[in-house]
Design a protein around this motif. Structure first.
Motif, mmCIF file in Angstrom:
data_model
loop_
_atom_site.group_PDB
_atom_site.id
_atom_site.type_symbol
_atom_site.label_atom_id
_atom_site.label_comp_id
_atom_site.label_asym_id
_atom_site.label_seq_id
_atom_site.Cartn_x
_atom_site.Cartn_y
_atom_site.Cartn_z
ATOM 1 N N MET A 1 -21.289 -21.532 34.704
ATOM 2 C CA MET A 1 -20.629 -22.974 35.180
ATOM 3 C C MET A 1 -18.807 -23.037 34.506
ATOM 4 N N ALA A 2 -18.233 -23.379 35.351
ATOM 5 C CA ALA A 2 -16.547 -23.831 35.007
ATOM 6 C C ALA A 2 -16.219 -25.389 35.052
ATOM 7 N N TYR A 3 -16.444 -25.318 33.158
ATOM 8 C CA TYR A 3 -15.315 -26.375 32.776
ATOM 9 C C TYR A 3 -13.841 -26.040 32.184
ATOM 10 N N TYR A 4 -13.541 -27.151 31.735
ATOM 11 C CA TYR A 4 -12.325 -27.251 31.286
ATOM 12 C C TYR A 4 -12.656 -27.496 30.152
ATOM 13 N N GLU A 5 -11.919 -27.010 29.105
ATOM 14 C CA GLU A 5 -11.764 -27.920 27.626
ATOM 15 C C GLU A 5 -10.564 -27.840 27.501
ATOM 16 N N VAL A 6 -9.892 -29.079 26.661
ATOM 17 C CA VAL A 6 -9.495 -29.127 25.748
ATOM 18 C C VAL A 6 -9.146 -29.495 24.707
ATOM 19 N N ASP A 7 -7.918 -29.323 24.205
ATOM 20 C CA ASP A 7 -7.650 -29.654 22.642
ATOM 21 C C ASP A 7 -6.641 -31.076 22.364
ATOM 22 N N LEU A 8 -7.261 -31.396 22.215
ATOM 23 C CA LEU A 8 -6.808 -33.017 22.067
ATOM 24 C C LEU A 8 -6.128 -33.192 20.431
ATOM 25 N N HIS A 9 -6.381 -32.425 19.843
ATOM 26 C CA HIS A 9 -6.010 -32.421 18.186
ATOM 27 C C HIS A 9 -4.695 -32.042 17.869
ATOM 28 N N ASN A 10 -4.157 -32.619 16.580
ATOM 29 C CA ASN A 10 -3.265 -33.190 16.021
ATOM 30 C C ASN A 10 -2.247 -32.893 17.482
ATOM 31 N N LEU A 11 -2.654 -34.546 18.480
ATOM 32 C CA LEU A 11 -2.150 -35.123 19.498
ATOM 33 C C LEU A 11 -2.218 -36.747 18.873
#
Length: 140
Positions: A1-11
């Protein structure tokens, strides 16, 4: 199943919030069922010497007026969140459009039937007039 992974670390908080909102809107428009947002662990000390700021604030972002209707639920995990998107409202809008289209087609067909029956009656009336005219003129 398609999904997004978003790295918010260090923002920064604001950068992370804006990216989270944009990714949820984008994912919902593409019918992506869920998004994984990497923050940092609750006990992780970040560059500003604070503990897990993004992780702590993330739930409040899900209540933002721009996206709260798109979010079905979210699960806090160790250093990330999984956000599940809600497609009920979207499906309801699509069904509503289909119902309106079907209703328009039914109305058009109904009008065509009425017009056809009126034309048939008019044709019968004109034939009667023609016969009457011919009878009148043929008797003289």
């Amino acid at each position: 199943m398609a999904y997004y992974e978003v790295d918010l670390h260090n923002l920064t908080r604001e950068e992370a919030r804006l990216i989270a909102i944009e990714m949820i809107r984008d994912s919902h428009s593409k019918c992506i069922p869920y998004v994984k947002f990497v923050t940092e662990r609750e006990n992780h000390i970040n560059a500003t010497e604070e503990r897990g700021v993004l992780y702590e604030e993330f739930p409040s972002w899900m209540l933002d007026i721009e996206i709260k209707h798109l979010v079905k639920d979210y699960d806090p995990c160790d250093g990330f969140y999984i956000v599940y998107l809600d497609f009920f409202v979207r499906a309801l809008k699509e069904i509503s459009l289909l119902v309106l289209l079907l209703l328009a087609i039914i109305i058009i067909l109904y009008l065509l039937v009425i017009i056809d029956s009126e034309l048939s009656l008019m044709n019968d009336y004109l034939m009667d007039l023609k016969i009457t005219y011919l009878k009148i003129h043929n008797t003289h």
